[in-house]
Design an enzyme around this catalytic site. Structure first.
Site, short mmCIF file in Angstrom:
data_model
loop_
_atom_site.label_atom_id
_atom_site.label_comp_id
_atom_site.label_asym_id
_atom_site.label_seq_id
_atom_site.Cartn_x
_atom_site.Cartn_y
_atom_site.Cartn_z
N TYR B 27 20.94 59.19 -3.08
CA TYR B 27 20.33 58.98 -4.44
C TYR B 27 21.12 58.59 -5.29
CZ TYR B 27 17.24 60.91 -8.15
OH TYR B 27 16.49 61.28 -9.02
N TYR B 181 11.58 70.65 -2.84
CA TYR B 181 12.83 70.49 -3.17
C TYR B 181 13.26 71.29 -4.57
CZ TYR B 181 17.21 68.83 -5.21
OH TYR B 181 18.47 69.01 -5.88
N HIS B 182 12.30 70.45 -5.42
CA HIS B 182 12.46 71.00 -6.77
C HIS B 182 12.13 72.50 -7.19
CE1 HIS B 182 12.09 66.86 -6.36
NE2 HIS B 182 13.00 66.48 -7.48
N LYS B 546 16.00 72.97 -26.14
CA LYS B 546 16.36 71.81 -25.26
C LYS B 546 16.10 70.48 -26.07
CE LYS B 546 16.34 71.49 -21.12
NZ LYS B 546 17.97 71.64 -20.85
N ASP B 550 15.76 66.02 -21.50
CA ASP B 550 16.34 66.89 -20.39
C ASP B 550 15.28 67.82 -19.83
OD1 ASP B 550 17.87 68.30 -18.46
OD2 ASP B 550 18.94 68.96 -20.03
N HIS B 552 16.05 70.03 -17.34
CA HIS B 552 16.58 71.28 -16.63
C HIS B 552 16.31 72.41 -17.42
CE1 HIS B 552 18.95 68.06 -14.87
NE2 HIS B 552 18.91 68.83 -13.86
C1 B12 Z 1 18.67 73.08 -10.58
C2 B12 Z 1 19.07 71.49 -10.97
C3 B12 Z 1 17.89 70.67 -11.06
C4 B12 Z 1 16.56 71.05 -11.23
C5 B12 Z 1 16.02 71.71 -12.48
C6 B12 Z 1 15.03 72.87 -12.38
C7 B12 Z 1 14.73 73.48 -13.51
N1 B12 Z 1 13.59 73.58 -13.87
O1 B12 Z 1 15.68 73.83 -14.21
C8 B12 Z 1 15.59 69.76 -10.64
C9 B12 Z 1 15.81 69.76 -9.18
C10 B12 Z 1 14.49 69.60 -11.14
C11 B12 Z 1 16.84 68.70 -11.17
C12 B12 Z 1 16.16 67.39 -11.79
C13 B12 Z 1 17.31 66.57 -11.99
N2 B12 Z 1 18.68 66.49 -12.22
CO1 B12 Z 1 19.37 68.17 -11.70
N3 B12 Z 1 20.68 69.77 -11.39
C14 B12 Z 1 20.41 71.05 -11.15
C15 B12 Z 1 21.71 71.62 -10.76
C16 B12 Z 1 21.91 71.92 -9.40
C17 B12 Z 1 21.59 73.09 -11.14
C18 B12 Z 1 21.21 73.30 -12.69
C19 B12 Z 1 20.73 74.79 -12.76
O2 B12 Z 1 19.58 75.16 -12.79
N4 B12 Z 1 21.81 75.83 -12.82
C20 B12 Z 1 21.25 77.23 -12.81
C21 B12 Z 1 21.26 77.72 -14.34
C22 B12 Z 1 21.08 79.01 -14.72
O3 B12 Z 1 22.60 77.16 -14.75
P1 B12 Z 1 23.00 76.37 -16.23
O4 B12 Z 1 21.79 75.53 -16.51
O5 B12 Z 1 24.35 75.64 -15.97
O6 B12 Z 1 23.15 77.60 -17.29
C23 B12 Z 1 24.33 78.34 -17.17
C24 B12 Z 1 25.33 77.72 -18.07
O7 B12 Z 1 25.53 76.45 -18.17
C25 B12 Z 1 24.96 78.63 -19.41
N5 B12 Z 1 23.96 77.77 -20.43
C26 B12 Z 1 23.22 76.76 -19.98
N6 B12 Z 1 22.27 76.59 -21.04
C27 B12 Z 1 22.59 77.59 -22.10
C28 B12 Z 1 22.09 77.68 -23.39
C29 B12 Z 1 22.81 78.65 -24.21
C30 B12 Z 1 22.19 78.89 -25.45
C31 B12 Z 1 24.00 79.30 -23.69
C32 B12 Z 1 24.22 80.37 -24.36
C33 B12 Z 1 24.27 79.17 -22.29
C34 B12 Z 1 23.78 78.37 -21.65
O8 B12 Z 1 24.69 79.50 -19.26
C35 B12 Z 1 23.88 79.58 -17.92
C36 B12 Z 1 24.05 80.88 -17.25
O9 B12 Z 1 25.27 80.88 -16.32
C37 B12 Z 1 22.73 70.85 -11.54
C38 B12 Z 1 24.04 70.76 -10.75
C39 B12 Z 1 24.65 72.19 -10.80
N7 B12 Z 1 24.77 72.84 -9.70
O10 B12 Z 1 24.75 72.62 -11.80
C40 B12 Z 1 22.10 69.49 -11.41
C41 B12 Z 1 22.19 68.48 -12.37
C42 B12 Z 1 22.33 69.16 -13.81
N8 B12 Z 1 21.08 67.44 -12.49
C43 B12 Z 1 21.30 66.23 -12.62
C44 B12 Z 1 20.32 65.29 -12.72
C45 B12 Z 1 21.09 63.75 -12.86
C46 B12 Z 1 19.10 65.54 -12.40
C47 B12 Z 1 18.08 64.43 -12.62
C48 B12 Z 1 18.10 63.72 -14.18
C49 B12 Z 1 18.02 63.54 -11.50
C50 B12 Z 1 17.22 62.13 -11.79
N9 B12 Z 1 17.85 60.90 -11.93
O11 B12 Z 1 15.99 62.21 -11.69
C51 B12 Z 1 16.59 65.37 -12.54
C52 B12 Z 1 15.84 64.94 -13.75
C53 B12 Z 1 15.46 66.50 -14.26
C54 B12 Z 1 14.85 66.39 -15.83
N10 B12 Z 1 13.76 65.98 -15.97
O12 B12 Z 1 15.62 66.17 -16.72
C55 B12 Z 1 22.93 66.26 -12.86
C56 B12 Z 1 23.04 65.80 -14.45
C57 B12 Z 1 24.27 64.85 -14.54
C58 B12 Z 1 25.16 64.98 -15.87
N11 B12 Z 1 25.00 65.84 -16.67
O13 B12 Z 1 25.77 63.96 -16.09
C59 B12 Z 1 23.55 67.29 -12.36
C60 B12 Z 1 24.88 67.84 -13.12
C61 B12 Z 1 23.70 67.20 -10.85
C62 B12 Z 1 24.73 66.04 -10.59
N12 B12 Z 1 25.91 66.14 -10.48
O14 B12 Z 1 24.11 64.96 -10.49
N13 B12 Z 1 17.87 69.20 -11.16
#
Ligand code: B12
Ligand code: GTP
Ligand code: MG
Lengths: 270, 668
Positions: B27, B181-182, B546, B550, B552
């Site tokens: 991808y 997947y999503h 948000k 984005d 996510h």
């Molecule tokens: C799940 C996921 C998705 C899901 C999202 C589902 C959803 N409804 O959220 C799906 C499959 C839809 C998706 C799609 C995409 N994704 Co995505 N995704 C991920 C993934 C695997 C996990 C993110 C996640 O949900 N983690 C679980 C949550 C609970 O964790 P979190 O958000 O990090 O939050 C924690 C902390 O960060 C923090 N936190 C977060 N926000 C906040 C806010 C506050 C106030 C506080 C206090 C704390 C806090 O606390 C949380 C608890 O621990 C990441 C990679 C990874 N492993 O992290 C890539 C990732 C974020 N995705 C990425 C990309 C590129 C995409 C797409 C843009 C791909 C594309 N070109 O189409 C698409 C587009 C989505 C869009 N519309 O924007 C990239 C972003 C790249 C970058 N930043 O440079 C990543 C990093 C993967 C990668 N390495 O390429 N994705």
């Protein structure tokens, strides 16, 4: 603050209650109404006060109504404020009345949205000059549900989401039939709207502005004063208030809600 | 019949013949059409056998690169495509008639397909020779991925019309690809993944049948064109069984619901991207093993083997992959397919009572759930009622809580957390990919050139025709192709339809959710928050925002639920808000804290916008930020005014909320 606003000849807005079951479409509709109301008159300002239920366990609330409302960025004549009900019966928060009084000095229309779960219709009718019950399109038998209790209170009814078609018109007709039974002889306005397509919204706007309203928010001060006394000073406070001739007399004697509060606090030595 | 023993796989002639491997996909796409084109050609030379295109968020959400909301996101997570001119550059030197092109595009899928067809026309390639897939699965956008534009009924119409067009004009194209997947990435359990995906497919096919614009023969071919894009998590035995369950259920549905007699059209064809949600920021090298195990789940069983596989990379939770990271993951596939003996055997699990029983259990559970959704009026009814979204948020909250409690083991995160430093993150770039800002400028220049060069009259006519068709209900494909040929831009195409269909905001699903966290620690935190409420006369108020495009939402949802569960009053209005809207909410609500969640890589630009907006309002509300933030950017964000930065390593939700309280009380 209120006194100063009053002295400055501030406006006296109308408080419009909007209640109905969770997900009935209240917030979406209120948002649409507010945007149309300000667009229709250059000087008009509209506020929305949305009361959300608080969790009985954590005390925290999700203030979710805002999600449904999208005001044009930077429009100063539109104001949205959420309030957590914080465990109050009836879903109207302890301070809703006071916040409303303030808002009526600043806005021409003040919408108050509460979730309709039994008790709250009663409370909202007390806060608002005019109350609307929002009824979503219901499936078949559920329409019958509408009969009990709540039919008597609202000033008008609104069937929402008219764009879904058949279920909405079925609900509309069933509601009209039950209203004829529940409130015979009364001309209760009954609307059918879609916030999504805009159908019926302008007619509703007009009715909100011109429909008969209560005596104004001040007239209901006695009820909320009594509630305040109960919350702040408990059963003893209420007994004392009754002994002093009741809430209405007390508020009147002290020349208003805030003055009455101050006086009462003074008396019980708070 | 062959006289070979059962463990030997034989070809049509009865002689032993190993299977051909699945399609290896990576991808990819970023920065600009030119940079992406170079990347694709390099990957194809490396032995990759198909193209999988990632578009940037403005392209996915229907904005041109020069739109103000687009600006911070241009070229960040995919390639920006503004017009047919960009497609010419993107596919330079790539033979369309021999390529299998998969495009991850949804809200604007019809537009990108129109561009591809227009490109073929200008290059003189017959449309019938085009092969590939537009993802075009709008239902899961409302549920999990967030790049929808119009209200569901209009979006679904666009999906149906791509089927109705392709069945005659581009017969080998998969007009849409049902993605589960999503859903798993948004928290779905295997059972939910199967049920929601199949209900979604039923939604599309029912719609095609209701519309009645294609005859039975064409309808059968449309059924045959439905393909799936599935997830594969770390519990790889269950995942393997899930794939078999998927196949069995799909066969039933095609036969019983749609009367499809040709078994070829009932085949469950699927591609896979293995799970990324479980890939961790802590000890990121462990992700290599996770990816390998997940790949086994979808390749081991011959009868349920994927058609195409794309793998994430070890640094998934840190940034977009660098070229070397992608190469490393591609090597995994090559080793699996060509070094091991995997492809030499018939199915390994046929006849296993364990597998059969597990598959039956998944099928039963999924059937029940599908029936529930159909009873709500199918996927459309269930979107409006918020049922599926709220189920997903529920599962996600359960998953987080279980990791928090330590019941679900994540090595390097909640077990065996002490380790030697990883040399993988030791390089000059810290193992992180950064988009070259110059490449983005190139995209902008190209757009300006297109606008200057094109025939304004033809553009106007094409857009007028598009709008007229949108109103009349005629198929929008041909008018869209004419728009493409006229060099209409992505934003212009989408805006024309926004004018007719309107826009949509989906439900957040967080209402009523709770978290099962360690009771004693939660009690301490709640006492702290109650203390604040008593002292200040109101509960701490948090606006979770948000900003930008984005989608996510997981992180924001989990934080909103956690904060409320701990006793905050929380405002969370969902994805895709402008910094202006977020600040306006915070000011009106008299918030104690703004918490923004940004995973798209645009955190620096969006923070600047947010801070400027706060200053303009004269508001002194502290801001915390969470999401995918490379280590070097943490200090930078703090220098720009962010009080605290959170990353996936901060998975203990009680600690996160506690730190938010620290920030609030420090200001008081
Ligand atoms: C799940 C996921 C998705 C899901 C999202 C589902 C959803 N409804 O959220 C799906 C499959 C839809 C998706 C799609 C995409 N994704 Co995505 N995704 C991920 C993934 C695997 C996990 C993110 C996640 O949900 N983690 C679980 C949550 C609970 O964790 P979190 O958000 O990090 O939050 C924690 C902390 O960060 C923090 N936190 C977060 N926000 C906040 C806010 C506050 C106030 C506080 C206090 C704390 C806090 O606390 C949380 C608890 O621990 C990441 C990679 C990874 N492993 O992290 C890539 C990732 C974020 N995705 C990425 C990309 C590129 C995409 C797409 C843009 C791909 C594309 N070109 O189409 C698409 C587009 C989505 C869009 N519309 O924007 C990239 C972003 C790249 C970058 N930043 O440079 C990543 C990093 C993967 C990668 N390495 O390429 N994705
Ligand atoms: N079809 C249709 N759906 C609508 C309409 N208005 C609201 N909805 C949908 O109904 C759901 C609930 O809308 P809300 O406005 O949040 O309803 P509410 O009564 O404020 O909900 P609570 O505050 O949670 O009790 C959302 O999914 C809306 O998109 C409408 O006019 N037509
Ligand atoms: Mg509401």
């Amino acid at each position: 603050m209120l006194a100063r606003l009053d002295a400055a000849g501030a406006r006296r807005g109308r408080v419009v209650g909007v209640t109905g079951a969770p997900g009935a479409g209240k917030s979406t509709l209120v948002g649409e109404l507010a945007v149309r109301l300000v667009a229709a008159a250059p000087g008009r300002a509209v506020a929305v006060l949305a009361v959300d239920p608080s969790s009985p366990v954590s005390g925290g609330a999700l203030l979710g109504d805002r999600t449904r409302v999208r005001f044009p960025a930077g429009e100063p004549r539109l104001y949205f404020r959420s309030q957590a009900a914080a465990g109050e019966l009836g879903g109207v928060a302890r301070t809703t009345f006071q916040v409303c009084r303030l808002l009526t000095r600043l806005f021409d229309v003040v919408f108050v949205e509460t979730v309709g779960v039994g008790q709250s219709e009663i409370e909202i009718v007390r806060v608002a000059d005019r109350t609307y019950l929002i009824v979503p399109p219901l499936a078949g038998d559920h329409v019958q549900f509408m009969k009990a209790g709540i039919m008597e209170l609202p000033d008008a009814f609104v069937v929402s989401k008219a764009d879904v078609g058949e279920p909405a018109s079925a609900t509309f007709h069933a509601l009209r039939a039950s209203l004829r039974l529940a409130r015979p002889g009364a001309e209760v306005p009954l609307h059918r709207v879609s916030a999504r397509t805009g159908a019926g919204v302008d007619t509703l706007c007009a009715e909100i502005l011109t429909g008969p309203a209560g005596a104004g928010v001040e007239a209901r001060a006695a009820h909320f004063f009594e509630r305040w006394v109960a919350a702040e000073h408990g059963r003893r406070g209420v007994a004392r208030l009754t002994a002093a001739g009741g809430a209405a007399a007390y508020v009147a004697a002290h020349g208003g809600f805030e003055a009455a509060q101050a006086a009462f606090d003074g008396e019980v030595g708070a | 019949m062959s006289d070979q023993p059962p463990h030997v796989l034989v070809g049509k002639d009865g002689a032993p013949a190993p299977d051909r491997p699945w399609i290896f996909r990576t991808y990819a796409g970023h920065s600009s059409p030119r940079a992406s084109n170079q990347l694709y050609r390099a990957n194809l030379e490396q032995g990759q056998t198909g193209l999988s295109i990632a578009f940037d968020l403005p392209t996915q959400c229907g904005y041109s690169s020069d739109d103000p909301v687009a600006r911070p996101e241009v070229g960040k997570v995919g390639v920006p495509i503004n017009s047919l001119d960009d497609f010419h550059v993107l596919f330079e030197g790539i033979p369309l008639d021999r390529m299998n092109t998969s495009m991850t595009i949804n809200g604007t899928a019809m537009w990108l397909l129109a561009l591809y067809v227009a490109l073929a026309r200008e290059r003189g390639v017959p449309e019938t020779a085009l092969k590939g897939t537009t993802q075009n699965d709008i239902v899961k956008e409302y549920l999990a991925r967030g790049t929808y534009i119009f209200p569901p009924e209009h979006s679904l119409r666009l999906v149906a019309e791509t089927y109705e067009y392709c069945v005659d004009h581009v017969p080998e194209w998969n007009p849409s690809n049902i993605c589960s997947y999503h859903l798993q990435e948004a928290g779905a359990t295997p059972l939910q993944e199967v049920a929601f995906a199949l209900a979604n497919a039923i939604g599309i096919l029912d719609l095609l049948r209701e519309r009645g614009r294609i005859d039975d023969e064409r309808f059968a071919r449309c059924v045959g064109r439905i393909s799936f894009f599935v997830n594969a998590g770390i519990r790889f035995v269950e995942e393997m069984c899930k794939m078999r369950a998927f196949g069995a259920l799909w066969d039933d549905i095609c036969r019983d619901r749609y009367g499809i007699t040709n078994p070829k059209y009932r085949l469950f064809r699927y591609g896979v991207q293995v799970n990324s949600l479980g890939l961790t920021e802590s000890q990121p090298e462990n992700n290599a093993w996770r990816i390998l195990l997940e790949a086994l789940g979808v390749t081991l069983s011959r009868n349920a083997r994927c058609r195409a596989l794309q793998l994430p990379t070890w640094n998934e939770a840190m940034s977009l992959p660098r070229p070397w990271d992608q190469q490393w993951s591609l090597r995994l596939q090559q080793i699996l397919a060509f070094e091991t003996d995997l492809l030499e055997y018939p199915d390994l699990f046929d006849g296993s009572p364990v597998v059969a029983s597990k598959v039956a259990a998944i099928c039963d559970g999924a059937r029940g759930e599908i029936d529930r959704i159909l009873a709500m009026g199918g996927v459309r009814g269930a979107i409006d009622a918020g049922y599926m979204k709220s189920q997903l948020v529920r599962s996600m909250a359960d998953r987080m809580a279980s990791i928090n409690r330590g019941d679900q083991v994540v090595v390097g995160v909640n077990r065996w957390t002490d380790g030697l430093p990883s040399p993988l993150v030791g390089g000059d770039d810290g193992g992180v990919f950064r988009v070259d800002p110059a490449a983005v400028e190139e995209a902008m220049t190209a757009l300006a050139a297109t606008r200057a060069r094109r025939d304004a009259g033809r553009v106007r006519d094409a857009l007028a025709r598009l709008e007229a068709a949108a109103r009349s209900g005629d198929n929008l494909m041909e008018p869209s192709i004419e728009c493409a040929l006229a060099r209409v831009t992505t934003g212009e195409w989408a805006n024309a339809l926004r004018g007719v269909f309107g826009e949509y905001r989906a439900l957040t699903g967080i209402d009523g959710q709770t978290l099962d966290l360690a009771p004693d620690r939660l009690a301490t935190l709640r006492a702290r928050i109650d203390g604040f409420a008593a002292a200040h006369g109101h509960r701490p108020r948090l606006v979770v925002g948000k900003p930008g495009l984005d989608g996510h939402s997981n992180g924001a949802e989990v934080i909103a639920v956690a904060a409320r569960h701990a006793g905050f009053d929380v405002v969370y209005s969902g994805i895709r808000l402008t910094p202006d809207e977020i600040v306006a909410s915070a000011v009106e609500e008299d918030a104690d804290l703004i918490g923004v969640s940004i995973l798209s890589g645009s955190h620096l630009e969006l923070t600047d916008q947010l801070m400027a907006t706060l200053r303009r309002h004269g508001a002194e509300i502290p801001v915390v930020l969470g999401g995918i933030v490379p280590r070097d950017d943490v200090a930078e964000l703090q220098a720009r005014g962010v009080a605290q930065v959170f990353t996936p390593a901060d998975y203990q939700l009680i600690d996160v909320v506690d730190r938010m309280m620290d920030v609030i009380e420090a200001r008081r």
